[in-house]
Design a protein around this motif. Structure first.
Motif, mmCIF file in Angstrom:
data_model
loop_
_atom_site.group_PDB
_atom_site.id
_atom_site.type_symbol
_atom_site.label_atom_id
_atom_site.label_comp_id
_atom_site.label_asym_id
_atom_site.label_seq_id
_atom_site.Cartn_x
_atom_site.Cartn_y
_atom_site.Cartn_z
ATOM 1 N N ASN A 1 0.824 -1.216 0.000
ATOM 2 C CA ASN A 1 0.000 0.000 0.000
ATOM 3 C C ASN A 1 0.856 1.263 0.000
ATOM 4 O OD1 ASN A 1 -2.344 -1.513 0.023
ATOM 5 N ND2 ASN A 1 -2.523 -1.488 2.243
ATOM 6 N N SER A 2 1.860 1.306 0.847
ATOM 7 C CA SER A 2 2.738 2.476 0.902
ATOM 8 C C SER A 2 3.496 2.662 -0.404
ATOM 9 C CB SER A 2 3.738 2.343 2.051
ATOM 10 O OG SER A 2 3.064 2.305 3.280
ATOM 11 N N ALA A 3 3.895 1.564 -1.011
ATOM 12 C CA ALA A 3 4.621 1.638 -2.278
ATOM 13 C C ALA A 3 3.738 2.248 -3.368
ATOM 14 C CB ALA A 3 5.100 0.255 -2.696
ATOM 15 N N VAL B 1 4.477 5.744 -5.447
ATOM 16 C CA VAL B 1 4.551 5.792 -6.909
ATOM 17 C C VAL B 1 3.532 6.794 -7.448
ATOM 18 C CG1 VAL B 1 4.134 4.461 -9.009
ATOM 19 C CG2 VAL B 1 5.537 3.495 -7.181
ATOM 20 N N ASN B 2 2.328 6.779 -6.910
ATOM 21 C CA ASN B 2 1.274 7.656 -7.431
ATOM 22 C C ASN B 2 1.435 9.116 -7.026
ATOM 23 O OD1 ASN B 2 0.004 5.560 -8.759
ATOM 24 N ND2 ASN B 2 -1.345 5.094 -7.056
ATOM 25 N N ARG B 3 1.856 9.379 -5.813
ATOM 26 C CA ARG B 3 1.900 10.756 -5.318
ATOM 27 C C ARG B 3 3.269 11.418 -5.411
ATOM 28 N NH1 ARG B 3 -1.833 10.067 0.083
ATOM 29 N NH2 ARG B 3 -3.729 9.464 -1.023
ATOM 30 N N GLN B 4 4.320 10.618 -5.422
ATOM 31 C CA GLN B 4 5.671 11.190 -5.418
ATOM 32 C C GLN B 4 6.471 10.817 -6.661
ATOM 33 O OE1 GLN B 4 7.630 10.132 -1.729
ATOM 34 N NE2 GLN B 4 5.749 10.384 -0.563
ATOM 35 N N GLU B 5 5.787 10.297 -7.677
ATOM 36 C CA GLU B 5 6.425 9.909 -8.934
ATOM 37 C C GLU B 5 7.530 8.879 -8.736
ATOM 38 O OE1 GLU B 5 7.567 13.236 -11.356
ATOM 39 O OE2 GLU B 5 5.866 14.417 -10.648
ATOM 40 N N GLY B 6 7.313 7.967 -7.802
ATOM 41 C CA GLY B 6 8.282 6.907 -7.575
ATOM 42 C C GLY B 6 8.206 5.854 -8.667
ATOM 43 N N ILE B 7 9.162 4.942 -8.650
ATOM 44 C CA ILE B 7 9.169 3.856 -9.636
ATOM 45 C C ILE B 7 9.437 2.526 -8.936
ATOM 46 C CG2 ILE B 7 9.940 5.288 -11.560
ATOM 47 C CD1 ILE B 7 12.736 3.938 -11.175
ATOM 48 N N PHE B 8 8.924 1.479 -9.563
ATOM 49 C CA PHE B 8 9.225 0.118 -9.142
ATOM 50 C C PHE B 8 10.385 -0.369 -10.002
ATOM 51 C CE2 PHE B 8 4.673 0.253 -7.952
ATOM 52 C CZ PHE B 8 4.779 -0.161 -6.633
ATOM 53 N N ILE C 1 11.429 1.809 -5.461
ATOM 54 C CA ILE C 1 11.012 0.629 -4.707
ATOM 55 C C ILE C 1 11.563 -0.604 -5.413
ATOM 56 C CG2 ILE C 1 9.069 -0.727 -3.867
ATOM 57 C CD1 ILE C 1 8.354 2.812 -4.628
ATOM 58 N N ILE C 2 12.451 -1.306 -4.739
ATOM 59 C CA ILE C 2 13.078 -2.510 -5.285
ATOM 60 C C ILE C 2 12.135 -3.691 -5.070
ATOM 61 C CG2 ILE C 2 15.096 -4.022 -5.207
ATOM 62 C CD1 ILE C 2 15.800 -1.178 -5.976
ATOM 63 N N VAL C 3 11.880 -4.432 -6.149
ATOM 64 C CA VAL C 3 10.972 -5.587 -6.109
ATOM 65 C C VAL C 3 11.765 -6.840 -6.441
ATOM 66 C CG1 VAL C 3 8.880 -6.618 -7.064
ATOM 67 C CG2 VAL C 3 9.080 -4.126 -6.902
ATOM 68 N N GLY C 4 11.669 -7.827 -5.564
ATOM 69 C CA GLY C 4 12.304 -9.123 -5.794
ATOM 70 C C GLY C 4 11.255 -10.213 -5.788
ATOM 71 N N VAL D 1 12.727 -1.302 -0.149
ATOM 72 C CA VAL D 1 12.547 -2.675 -0.601
ATOM 73 C C VAL D 1 11.088 -3.034 -0.365
ATOM 74 C CG1 VAL D 1 13.146 -5.087 -0.161
ATOM 75 C CG2 VAL D 1 14.931 -3.352 -0.162
ATOM 76 N N LEU D 2 10.429 -3.570 -1.386
ATOM 77 C CA LEU D 2 9.038 -3.998 -1.243
ATOM 78 C C LEU D 2 8.998 -5.236 -0.373
ATOM 79 C CD1 LEU D 2 6.072 -3.539 -2.026
ATOM 80 C CD2 LEU D 2 6.473 -5.075 -3.962
ATOM 81 N N GLU D 3 8.412 -5.099 0.786
ATOM 82 C CA GLU D 3 8.351 -6.193 1.746
ATOM 83 C C GLU D 3 7.525 -7.345 1.170
ATOM 84 O OE1 GLU D 3 8.125 -6.415 6.556
ATOM 85 O OE2 GLU D 3 7.017 -4.855 5.522
ATOM 86 N N GLY D 4 8.133 -8.511 1.089
ATOM 87 C CA GLY D 4 7.441 -9.682 0.555
ATOM 88 C C GLY D 4 7.589 -9.853 -0.949
ATOM 89 N N GLY D 5 8.138 -8.850 -1.617
ATOM 90 C CA GLY D 5 8.396 -8.945 -3.049
ATOM 91 C C GLY D 5 7.152 -9.151 -3.885
#
Length: 154
Positions: A52-54, A58-65, A107-110, A135-139
């Motif tokens: 949810n935080s990720a 991404v939506n509000r702060q122009e972040g990327i996965f 946000i790093i996704v594994g 890091v995205l918790e749980g990937g």
């Protein structure tokens, strides 16, 4: 004063260690490695984020996965608009595709919560000057378990 461990018990321990020195040494190595990994995790100051935080970042702060899995795994299903930069590429400094996002949430996704590539990639990005690395918790497994959409489009 009572003895915590009797001399007879010490003899049994000594005999056991003598007979099974390879196994005991192996367990000692495993314990030391676990302590070292825990220490690295505690001192790295890599933040974890929930799904949810990720999405909010991404939506509000122009972040990327940034998906650090292999291209094959990425092709089987990934977060929409995620950028596939493998952990090897990050380690080798091949960051052209994400370079412009140094001051935005990355946000790093594994594959799952035990993916060491995520942790190592996050550390490498921080060393390369990225200021907001998570890091995205749980990937991707946690993302899928939360019934969030995955795509196979590149």
């Amino acid at each position: 004063m009572t003895e915590i461990v009797s001399p007879d018990l010490w003899q049994q321990f000594s005999a056991f260690f003598t007979r099974h020195y390879m196994m005991c040494g192996g367990w000692l190595v495993v314990v030391v490695l676990l302590v070292v990994v825990q220490f690295k995790l505690m001192t790295a100051r890599i933040k974890k984020t929930t799904t949810n935080s990720a999405v909010i970042m991404v939506n509000r702060q122009e972040g990327i996965f940034v998906d650090v899995r292999s291209a094959d795994k990425f092709g089987q299903g990934h977060i929409a608009n995620a950028v596939n930069v493998t952990a090897t590429d990050i380690k080798n400094g091949k960051l052209q595709r994400i370079e412009r996002n140094k001051d935005k949430p990355v946000i790093i996704v594994g594959k799952d919560k035990y993916d060491t590539d995520c942790f190592n990639s996050a550390r490498a990005l921080k060393k390369s000057g990225f200021t907001q690395v998570y890091v995205l918790e749980g990937g991707i497994l946690e993302w899928d378990a939360a019934n969030l959409p995955l795509t196979t489009k590149r």
